[in-house]
Enzyme design. Sequence first.
Site, mmCIF file in Angstrom:
data_model
loop_
_atom_site.group_PDB
_atom_site.id
_atom_site.type_symbol
_atom_site.label_atom_id
_atom_site.label_comp_id
_atom_site.label_asym_id
_atom_site.label_seq_id
_atom_site.Cartn_x
_atom_site.Cartn_y
_atom_site.Cartn_z
ATOM 1 N N CYS A 38 77.503 0.532 51.363
ATOM 2 C CA CYS A 38 77.904 1.854 51.872
ATOM 3 C C CYS A 38 77.301 2.054 53.263
ATOM 4 C CB CYS A 38 77.420 2.942 50.922
ATOM 5 S SG CYS A 38 77.869 2.616 49.206
ATOM 6 N N CYS A 75 74.240 4.411 54.085
ATOM 7 C CA CYS A 75 73.120 4.546 53.141
ATOM 8 C C CYS A 75 71.869 3.776 53.537
ATOM 9 C CB CYS A 75 73.569 4.118 51.745
ATOM 10 S SG CYS A 75 72.322 4.465 50.488
ATOM 11 N N CYS A 128 68.512 16.373 39.481
ATOM 12 C CA CYS A 128 69.466 15.281 39.661
ATOM 13 C C CYS A 128 68.719 13.988 40.002
ATOM 14 C CB CYS A 128 70.431 15.654 40.779
ATOM 15 S SG CYS A 128 71.617 14.351 41.115
ATOM 16 N N ARG A 136 78.768 22.696 46.806
ATOM 17 C CA ARG A 136 77.387 22.566 47.292
ATOM 18 C C ARG A 136 77.322 22.150 48.766
ATOM 19 N NH1 ARG A 136 75.455 19.030 43.833
ATOM 20 N NH2 ARG A 136 75.304 20.754 42.380
ATOM 21 N N CYS A 172 69.860 -1.894 47.087
ATOM 22 C CA CYS A 172 71.147 -1.775 46.401
ATOM 23 C C CYS A 172 72.144 -2.826 46.894
ATOM 24 C CB CYS A 172 71.725 -0.379 46.616
ATOM 25 S SG CYS A 172 73.283 -0.112 45.758
ATOM 26 N N CYS A 206 71.379 15.977 35.741
ATOM 27 C CA CYS A 206 72.445 15.286 36.461
ATOM 28 C C CYS A 206 71.900 13.906 36.817
ATOM 29 C CB CYS A 206 72.778 16.067 37.737
ATOM 30 S SG CYS A 206 73.979 15.224 38.795
ATOM 31 N N CYS A 224 80.327 15.830 39.027
ATOM 32 C CA CYS A 224 79.895 16.278 40.355
ATOM 33 C C CYS A 224 80.477 15.249 41.327
ATOM 34 C CB CYS A 224 78.370 16.307 40.401
ATOM 35 S SG CYS A 224 77.708 16.634 42.042
HETATM 36 N N1 SAM Z 1 74.107 4.547 43.981
HETATM 37 C C1 SAM Z 1 74.796 5.656 43.463
HETATM 38 C C2 SAM Z 1 76.160 5.866 44.090
HETATM 39 O O1 SAM Z 1 76.310 5.600 45.279
HETATM 40 O O2 SAM Z 1 77.039 6.342 43.389
HETATM 41 C C3 SAM Z 1 74.010 6.938 43.540
HETATM 42 C C4 SAM Z 1 73.134 7.258 44.750
HETATM 43 S S1 SAM Z 1 73.988 7.583 46.277
HETATM 44 C C5 SAM Z 1 72.629 7.678 47.378
HETATM 45 C C6 SAM Z 1 74.636 9.214 46.073
HETATM 46 C C7 SAM Z 1 75.479 9.805 47.166
HETATM 47 O O3 SAM Z 1 74.664 10.246 48.231
HETATM 48 C C8 SAM Z 1 76.487 8.887 47.859
HETATM 49 O O4 SAM Z 1 77.655 8.772 47.121
HETATM 50 C C9 SAM Z 1 76.743 9.631 49.159
HETATM 51 O O5 SAM Z 1 77.848 10.500 49.031
HETATM 52 C C10 SAM Z 1 75.452 10.428 49.386
HETATM 53 N N2 SAM Z 1 74.701 9.905 50.541
HETATM 54 C C11 SAM Z 1 74.009 8.755 50.585
HETATM 55 N N3 SAM Z 1 73.460 8.564 51.804
HETATM 56 C C12 SAM Z 1 73.827 9.611 52.566
HETATM 57 C C13 SAM Z 1 73.584 9.982 53.918
HETATM 58 N N4 SAM Z 1 72.880 9.214 54.733
HETATM 59 N N5 SAM Z 1 74.095 11.142 54.381
HETATM 60 C C14 SAM Z 1 74.827 11.936 53.554
HETATM 61 N N6 SAM Z 1 75.085 11.640 52.257
HETATM 62 C C15 SAM Z 1 74.611 10.490 51.762
HETATM 63 C C1 DTB Z 2 75.320 14.185 46.883
HETATM 64 O O1 DTB Z 2 76.519 14.425 47.107
HETATM 65 N N1 DTB Z 2 74.384 14.148 47.820
HETATM 66 C C2 DTB Z 2 73.093 13.783 47.234
HETATM 67 C C3 DTB Z 2 73.421 13.650 45.733
HETATM 68 N N2 DTB Z 2 74.823 13.910 45.688
HETATM 69 C C4 DTB Z 2 73.056 12.431 45.025
HETATM 70 C C5 DTB Z 2 72.441 12.656 47.901
HETATM 71 C C6 DTB Z 2 72.218 12.890 49.390
HETATM 72 C C7 DTB Z 2 71.477 11.744 49.959
HETATM 73 C C8 DTB Z 2 71.133 11.936 51.410
HETATM 74 C C9 DTB Z 2 70.448 10.776 52.005
HETATM 75 C C10 DTB Z 2 69.147 10.394 51.394
HETATM 76 O O2 DTB Z 2 68.244 11.258 51.213
HETATM 77 O O3 DTB Z 2 68.966 9.201 51.098
HETATM 78 FE FE1 SF4 Z 3 73.909 1.839 46.772
HETATM 79 FE FE2 SF4 Z 3 73.511 3.715 48.628
HETATM 80 FE FE3 SF4 Z 3 75.977 2.900 48.096
HETATM 81 FE FE4 SF4 Z 3 74.637 4.364 46.257
HETATM 82 S S1 SF4 Z 3 75.278 5.055 48.275
HETATM 83 S S2 SF4 Z 3 75.870 2.530 45.879
HETATM 84 S S3 SF4 Z 3 72.547 3.626 46.630
HETATM 85 S S4 SF4 Z 3 74.318 1.646 48.963
#
Ligand code: SAM
Ligand code: DTB
Ligand code: SF4
Length: 323
Positions: free
Chosen positions: A60, A63, A100, A263, A56, A131, A191
Amino acid sequence: MPFDMPRHDWSRDEIKALYELPLDTLIGRALAVKQANWADGKIQKSQLLSIKTGGCAENCGYCSQSAHFDTGLEASKLMPLNEVVEAAREAKAGGADRFCMGAAWRELKDRDLPKVADMIRAVKAEGMETCVTLGMLGEGQAEKLAEAGLDYYNHNLDTSREYYDKVVTTRTYEDRIDTLGKAREAGLNLCVGGILGMGESREDRIGLIHELAQLTPHPESVPINMLVPIEGTPLGDSPEIPVTEMARAIAVCRVVFPKSWVRLSAGREGMSEGEQALCLLAGANSIFVGARLLTTDNPGEDRDASLLKNTGFEAVARDVMQV
Ligand code: SAM
Ligand code: DTB
Ligand code: SF4
């Protein structure tokens, strides 16, 4: 004050005052709201699937999927439709009612939209709520997702406005709010939530809830995630926070968002059953089920069966709740 009237005029001070109540008083308030609005006490179950993993363009700091960090994650292409349908069937058989689909995209590209729309149609045809979380949306895209049968768009604000640039710098808070507006205009349910444990202060947690409270109407679903620390990311060694902070945030959300699903999202894998029970007791009425979230582990069937049996939350009947 009636317990069932969502308010959009919460001041940050009011939210702070709630957040800082003694835990028993705060949870007491949350449970009164829960009982008035969610009397059957059921826990809603969503299941995630990563339909496009890694690589990506966003940075973030939490992530595993950002191309900016070396997390050892292997990037993949968009998953074929038949694999998505198979995963949705399994999720439904496991008791999930919402599916989702998450993609590691900065934004949805028009060339990918028809494929995602096919996935939404197919999952809907399996009898599940749908979702997706696909990053930022451009003009007209939300309408096409809605036409395909999409129920919810997930797009998190993650933290307070002030702390946001400590977490991500490749987009702004306003970018997030703009996409939420586009999804709402198209008639989608929202959401929207955030993450705790990223080195933010309690003020930032309060700030996040205050931002969410100003969304009008409120998001129908509010996911509260505990950071799943990922080695190789800037936030991977953030100091752990007490689970009572998670319980406080959930309880405040229960009060502020009386009609929304709240949630207990990512982070359950690292919590004991007792810690998870505290968060459910604080007013959460939804979880992610299944052994995986997007790229990390989740407790899975056996641990969840134990949690729901021991708390009794899956089976509590309306009249029992009201005794
Ligand atoms: N790329 C899209 C975005 O960021 O909107 C969708 C996927 S992203 C992985 C969805 C959400 O997962 C992020 O907004 C974040 O709040 C949550 N998330 C991602 N990595 C995480 C982590 N290591 N621990 C907790 N929540 C996480
Ligand atoms: C949300 O608030 N948490 C979910 C879903 N919406 C998309 C994602 C959690 C991701 C946790 C880290 C991972 O498994 O990569
Ligand atoms: Fe990309 Fe992860 Fe950020 Fe979603 S949360 S925009 S997958 S870097």
